[in-house]
Design a protein around this motif. Sequence first.
Motif, PDB file in Angstrom:
ATOM      1  N   GLU A  22       1.490   5.190   6.223  1.00 42.78           N
ATOM      2  CA  GLU A  22       1.431   4.178   5.159  1.00 42.78           C
ATOM      3  C   GLU A  22       1.822   2.792   5.682  1.00 42.78           C
ATOM      4  O   GLU A  22       2.745   2.653   6.484  1.00 42.78           O
ATOM      5  N   ARG A  46       7.370   8.736   1.729  1.00 41.21           N
ATOM      6  CA  ARG A  46       6.149   7.941   1.601  1.00 41.21           C
ATOM      7  C   ARG A  46       5.521   8.228   0.238  1.00 41.21           C
ATOM      8  O   ARG A  46       5.788   9.272  -0.382  1.00 41.21           O
ATOM      9  N   THR A  47       4.639   7.303  -0.183  1.00 42.46           N
ATOM     10  CA  THR A  47       4.058   7.414  -1.511  1.00 42.46           C
ATOM     11  C   THR A  47       3.135   8.622  -1.642  1.00 42.46           C
ATOM     12  O   THR A  47       3.105   9.297  -2.661  1.00 42.46           O
ATOM     13  N   ASN A  48       2.339   8.862  -0.592  1.00 44.18           N
ATOM     14  CA  ASN A  48       1.406   9.990  -0.559  1.00 44.18           C
ATOM     15  C   ASN A  48       0.524  10.053  -1.807  1.00 44.18           C
ATOM     16  O   ASN A  48       0.526  11.059  -2.525  1.00 44.18           O
ATOM     17  N   PRO A  49      -0.240   8.967  -2.078  1.00 51.14           N
ATOM     18  CA  PRO A  49      -1.015   8.940  -3.320  1.00 51.14           C
ATOM     19  C   PRO A  49      -2.270   9.792  -3.238  1.00 51.14           C
ATOM     20  O   PRO A  49      -2.805  10.043  -2.156  1.00 51.14           O
ATOM     21  N   LYS A  50      -2.708  10.242  -4.399  1.00 47.81           N
ATOM     22  CA  LYS A  50      -4.039  10.841  -4.503  1.00 47.81           C
ATOM     23  C   LYS A  50      -4.951   9.713  -4.964  1.00 47.81           C
ATOM     24  O   LYS A  50      -4.910   9.306  -6.120  1.00 47.81           O
ATOM     25  N   GLN A  53      -5.029   4.372  -0.754  1.00 50.03           N
ATOM     26  CA  GLN A  53      -3.835   4.189   0.075  1.00 50.03           C
ATOM     27  C   GLN A  53      -4.061   3.076   1.102  1.00 50.03           C
ATOM     28  O   GLN A  53      -5.108   2.988   1.720  1.00 50.03           O
ATOM     29  N   TYR A  54      -3.031   2.229   1.276  1.00 49.65           N
ATOM     30  CA  TYR A  54      -3.031   1.196   2.322  1.00 49.65           C
ATOM     31  C   TYR A  54      -2.321   1.796   3.523  1.00 49.65           C
ATOM     32  O   TYR A  54      -1.183   2.255   3.399  1.00 49.65           O
ATOM     33  N   GLU A  55      -2.980   1.804   4.674  1.00 51.21           N
ATOM     34  CA  GLU A  55      -2.390   2.513   5.801  1.00 51.21           C
ATOM     35  C   GLU A  55      -2.629   1.807   7.129  1.00 51.21           C
ATOM     36  O   GLU A  55      -3.477   0.936   7.233  1.00 51.21           O
ATOM     37  N   VAL A  70      -7.762   0.383   4.047  1.00 43.75           N
ATOM     38  CA  VAL A  70      -7.612   0.933   2.699  1.00 43.75           C
ATOM     39  C   VAL A  70      -8.520   2.149   2.626  1.00 43.75           C
ATOM     40  O   VAL A  70      -9.699   2.069   2.979  1.00 43.75           O
ATOM     41  N   ASP A  72      -9.499   5.901   0.431  1.00 43.46           N
ATOM     42  CA  ASP A  72      -9.346   6.821  -0.690  1.00 43.46           C
ATOM     43  C   ASP A  72      -8.992   8.180  -0.105  1.00 43.46           C
ATOM     44  O   ASP A  72      -9.788   8.782   0.618  1.00 43.46           O
ATOM     45  N   THR A  73      -7.803   8.673  -0.398  1.00 45.79           N
ATOM     46  CA  THR A  73      -7.344   9.905   0.249  1.00 45.79           C
ATOM     47  C   THR A  73      -8.063  11.143  -0.269  1.00 45.79           C
ATOM     48  O   THR A  73      -7.944  12.216   0.321  1.00 45.79           O
TER      49      THR A  73
END
Lengths: 99, 197
Positions: A22, A46-50, A53-55, A70, A72-73
Amino acid sequence: MLLIQCPFCGERDLTEFSHGGEAHITRPANPDKISDEEWGDYIFFRTNPKGIQYERWIHSHGCRRWFNAVRDTVSDEFLGFYKSGEQPPKIKRRKVLRK
Amino acid sequence: MVDTKVDFKTHRTSPLDGAVWPVGPITLSEKKFLGKINIRGNADDAAFLAAAKKALGVALPLAANTVSMRKGKKAVTVFWLGPDEWLVHSADGSQISLLKALQTAFKGLHTAVTDVSDYFVVIELHGSTVHDLLARGCPLDLHPRTFKPGDCAQSYFAKASILLHRVDDDHYTIQVRWTFAQYLWDYLVQSADMMAA
Ligand SMILES: [Zn+2]
């Protein structure tokens, strides 16, 4: 084949790059003053979004420079690339096509 | 008195000494003991660019993944490696005076100049099917629309990190780390065998 846009070299194969987790995680300003819990949060959590994500990525087999992406996970689709130090692009949260 | 000076040039070895290339449409050879100098500096600093041009006799390439060349007696090839990093190839032995010239020119500027001649080996490839051979281990798009003569790129071939330079349509050079040279050579030989089969 997944392509990644290095801000310096242009489009290259994913296999030339390494993922750096991240992005935009700020080191605490007063490390002496914060609690163990706050340190732990900075180092491990870490945020670990579904979704979006900015990485960080590094073009490890190419120019060996770090940059940000950027992604999409869920779909693994890349939505933008920008250099370290630049403002992240505004990505509109898209309508979710999945359940 | 006995002259104890040793001529190191006669004792030098390369990891590709004795390496054999099979007869075929592609030819491979080593460009032995080229001088190689790594330069770091600020591309936005006009004084740095002017000093580099003065010492090298040619301007640093500022476009990503391109090469600038000086022909003739003091021939050099300058590769773009990053937004603040370049590599210079020069004739065997010339890197010593070139290094001094660069250091003198960069006096007072925030730069780094490093002799990396012994860190890398350079292989030269000729043949109309070289891009097919390279495509067997390298993920780059070698079509002339994206990789033209005068372009260079850092990438990998199989497990070895490389710096590839398209000198001309059917003429490439590959720079590889010294310790990976034998591996890369053997992999290229095997790939060429498979192409011929
Ligand atoms: Zn790059």
